[in-house]
Design an enzyme around this catalytic site. Structure first.
Site: not given
Length: 126
Positions: A70, A108, A119-121
């Protein structure tokens, strides 16, 4: 035909650890709806929570913890996200790196949640 994503379903093996990650670390709001249903709300979207072996019907053919990849767009600068992750002791497994998002270039970092989902932020880049 399709305008936007309303929600997705995350299957977890450990509801308490999953809730700590998405609420305490990621800043999402825990929402209870219907009998025994929970979700993590953020912006105009939510992640519905299923516990492995206790999924709600209908469900994915093979609901599996750790199968998601995500990407979330942060509401604060990525440097603030990085500081928070370090403060909470969550290792960054890659980044910061430049990627291509849905609407623009993004900067990212990548972490794993308790079920080992990727989990990509990210933050939007000019």
């Amino acid at each position: 035909m399709i305008d936007h994503l309303d929600h997705l379903v995350l299957t977890t093996a450990d509801e308490k650890a999953c809730t700590r990650f998405y609420v305490d670390l990621m800043g999402m709001v825990l929402e209870t709806f219907g009998p025994g249903r929970k979700a993590f709300r953020f912006g105009n979207q939510k992640i519905n929570l299923h516990v492995k072996g206790h999924e709600f019907e209908p469900k994915a053919q093979v609901p599996t913890p750790g199968a998601l990849d995500l990407c979330f767009i942060a509401s604060v600068p990525l440097d603030d996200v990085i500081a928070r992750l370090k403060d909470k002791g969550l290792p960054i497994i890659e980044g910061p790196v430049m990627r291509t998002g849905a609407t623009s270039r993004i900067r990212s970092v990548y972490v794993r949640d308790p079920d080992l989902n990727l989990i990509e932020i990210s933050e939007l880049s000019p």
